[in-house]
Design a protein around this motif. Sequence first.
Motif, short mmCIF file in Angstrom:
data_model
loop_
_atom_site.label_atom_id
_atom_site.label_comp_id
_atom_site.label_asym_id
_atom_site.label_seq_id
_atom_site.Cartn_x
_atom_site.Cartn_y
_atom_site.Cartn_z
N PHE A 174 0.83 -1.21 0.00
CA PHE A 174 0.00 0.00 0.00
C PHE A 174 0.86 1.26 0.00
O PHE A 174 0.66 2.17 -0.80
N VAL A 175 1.83 1.30 0.90
CA VAL A 175 2.66 2.50 1.03
C VAL A 175 3.43 2.76 -0.26
O VAL A 175 3.49 3.90 -0.75
N THR A 176 4.00 1.74 -0.85
CA THR A 176 4.78 1.94 -2.07
C THR A 176 3.89 2.22 -3.28
O THR A 176 4.32 2.90 -4.21
N SER A 177 2.66 1.71 -3.27
CA SER A 177 1.75 1.94 -4.40
C SER A 177 1.08 3.30 -4.35
O SER A 177 0.76 3.88 -5.40
N ILE A 178 0.83 3.84 -3.17
CA ILE A 178 0.07 5.09 -3.04
C ILE A 178 0.97 6.33 -3.05
O ILE A 178 0.52 7.42 -3.37
N THR A 179 2.25 6.16 -2.72
CA THR A 179 3.14 7.32 -2.64
C THR A 179 3.54 7.80 -4.04
O THR A 179 3.50 7.04 -5.00
N PRO A 180 3.96 9.08 -4.14
CA PRO A 180 4.31 9.61 -5.46
C PRO A 180 5.44 8.84 -6.12
O PRO A 180 6.37 8.39 -5.47
N GLY A 181 5.33 8.71 -7.39
CA GLY A 181 6.33 8.06 -8.23
C GLY A 181 5.93 8.29 -9.67
O GLY A 181 4.91 8.95 -9.94
N PRO A 182 6.68 7.79 -10.62
CA PRO A 182 6.36 8.03 -12.03
C PRO A 182 4.93 7.63 -12.40
O PRO A 182 4.23 8.40 -13.05
N ASN A 183 4.50 6.43 -12.01
CA ASN A 183 3.14 6.00 -12.37
C ASN A 183 2.08 6.94 -11.83
O ASN A 183 1.17 7.35 -12.55
N ASN A 184 2.17 7.26 -10.55
CA ASN A 184 1.12 8.07 -9.92
C ASN A 184 1.11 9.49 -10.45
O ASN A 184 0.03 10.08 -10.62
N LEU A 185 2.26 10.07 -10.73
CA LEU A 185 2.30 11.42 -11.30
C LEU A 185 1.71 11.42 -12.71
O LEU A 185 0.99 12.34 -13.09
N MET A 186 1.99 10.37 -13.49
CA MET A 186 1.41 10.29 -14.84
C MET A 186 -0.10 10.09 -14.76
O MET A 186 -0.85 10.64 -15.57
N LEU A 187 -0.57 9.32 -13.78
CA LEU A 187 -2.02 9.12 -13.63
C LEU A 187 -2.71 10.40 -13.19
O LEU A 187 -3.82 10.70 -13.64
N LEU A 188 -2.08 11.16 -12.32
CA LEU A 188 -2.64 12.45 -11.91
C LEU A 188 -2.79 13.35 -13.13
O LEU A 188 -3.85 13.93 -13.36
N ALA A 189 -1.74 13.45 -13.94
CA ALA A 189 -1.79 14.28 -15.14
C ALA A 189 -2.81 13.74 -16.14
O ALA A 189 -3.55 14.51 -16.77
N SER A 190 -2.90 12.42 -16.27
CA SER A 190 -3.86 11.83 -17.20
C SER A 190 -5.30 12.08 -16.73
O SER A 190 -6.18 12.37 -17.53
N GLY A 191 -5.53 11.97 -15.42
CA GLY A 191 -6.86 12.27 -14.89
C GLY A 191 -7.28 13.69 -15.19
O GLY A 191 -8.42 13.96 -15.56
#
Length: 198
Positions: free
Chosen positions: A14-31
Amino acid sequence: MPLETFLALLVYAFVTSITPGPNNLMLLASGVNFGIVRTVPHMLGISIGFLVLLLAVGFGLGAVLTAFPVLHTGLKVAGGVYLLYLAWKIAMSRSLSSKGETEARPMRFIDAAAFQWVNPKAWVMAITAMAVYANAEHPFLSVVLISVAFTIVNLPSVSVWAGFGTALRGFLSDPVRLKWFNIAMGALLAATLWPMLR
């Protein structure tokens, strides 16, 4: 795997999946740029691609990269170059896309799945998970359990980032705000390379 170990693994996932990283920043921008529905293939690509990466690392790929450092270095360089390319594309995006537009498009399932193989954070997560939680007495079962734990946790975690981006669409419908948001997201995505370069 004892229950307390599995629960600790779920927390790590959970901690590693929810924290900022390349995937999550790209998903934020895609959203922000495409909305949640058009970002679903990107989210699924991350989850399935990471599952395949976990299984590969657990069943021996991590050992191959350790034995052949030149392969590891090549993977890091390719990942870094591709990540900078994606950061540039995000930073230069200037308008919210709707379904009728064809010029800009969200990341496809296969692209997101393939990106996991050059994503530095994904490699660190996978190698650490296998090194810490795999059981040498039951290697096959422990690799499968680790992969299941991440699968349970990863998709909901990354969906939060795409959902948050979608919630920002109204605020960022102003072209000036959107421009600076995308520039900031591109810069942050490029900055995720820092731990890899140290």
